[in-house]
Design a protein around this motif. Structure first.
Motif, short mmCIF file in Angstrom:
data_model
loop_
_atom_site.label_atom_id
_atom_site.label_comp_id
_atom_site.label_asym_id
_atom_site.label_seq_id
_atom_site.Cartn_x
_atom_site.Cartn_y
_atom_site.Cartn_z
N TYR A 138 -0.66 -2.15 4.02
CA TYR A 138 -1.25 -1.19 4.95
C TYR A 138 -1.10 -1.67 6.38
N GLU A 189 1.87 2.24 -1.78
CA GLU A 189 1.51 1.64 -3.07
C GLU A 189 2.71 0.89 -3.63
N SER A 216 -0.09 3.36 4.73
CA SER A 216 -0.20 2.52 3.53
C SER A 216 0.85 2.97 2.53
N TYR A 250 -1.40 -2.39 -2.52
CA TYR A 250 -1.09 -1.64 -1.31
C TYR A 250 -0.76 -2.58 -0.16
#
Length: 94
Positions: free
Chosen positions: A6, A52, A50, A4
Motif C-alpha cells: 500500500y 493484493e 493498494s 497487500y
C-alpha cells in the motif's frame, strides 16, 4: 490469506509505502499513531493505492520497489498510468 502492498499520503505531502496481511487493521494503526515512526509524526494519513498479492514476500517486494521510486512515479502508480510508469523507469535508466 491475502497480503497487500500500500501507499499512503501523509499530512505533510510525503508518501509512505508498506505491506500487511490486514489492510483495514493496518490503516487503523497508522491513523491512531500506534505504528509509531514515520507516519505517527505525519497524521492524518490517507490510503492512495493498494494491491493484493498471494504471498507476503511478493507484497514486501512491491513495497521495497515502490519505496525506491520517485514522487512522480508514485503518483503515476496512484493514477494507474502504466505508460508513464514505464516512461519514468526508462528515463531513470538513462
Amino acid at each position: 490469506m491475502a497480503f497487500y502492498a500500500y501507499l499512503l499520503l501523509c499530512n505533510d505531502g510525503s508518501y509512505y509505502a508498506g505491506h500487511t496481511d490486514n489492510l483495514g487493521e493496518r490503516m487503523a494503526q497508522h491513523q491512531s499513531g500506534a505504528m509509531g515512526g514515520y507516519t505517527a509524526k505525519r497524521l492524518p494519513v490517507r490510503l492512495q493505492w493498494s494491491e493484493e498479492f498471494p504471498t507476503r514476500d511478493e507484497a514486501f517486494d512491491a513495497e521495497r520497489r515502490i519505496k525506491g521510486w520517485s514522487r512522480a512515479k508514485k503518483q503515476a502508480l496512484i493514477a494507474g498510468d502504466w505508460g508513464l510508469i514505464s516512461k519514468l523507469a526508462r528515463n531513470r535508466q538513462g
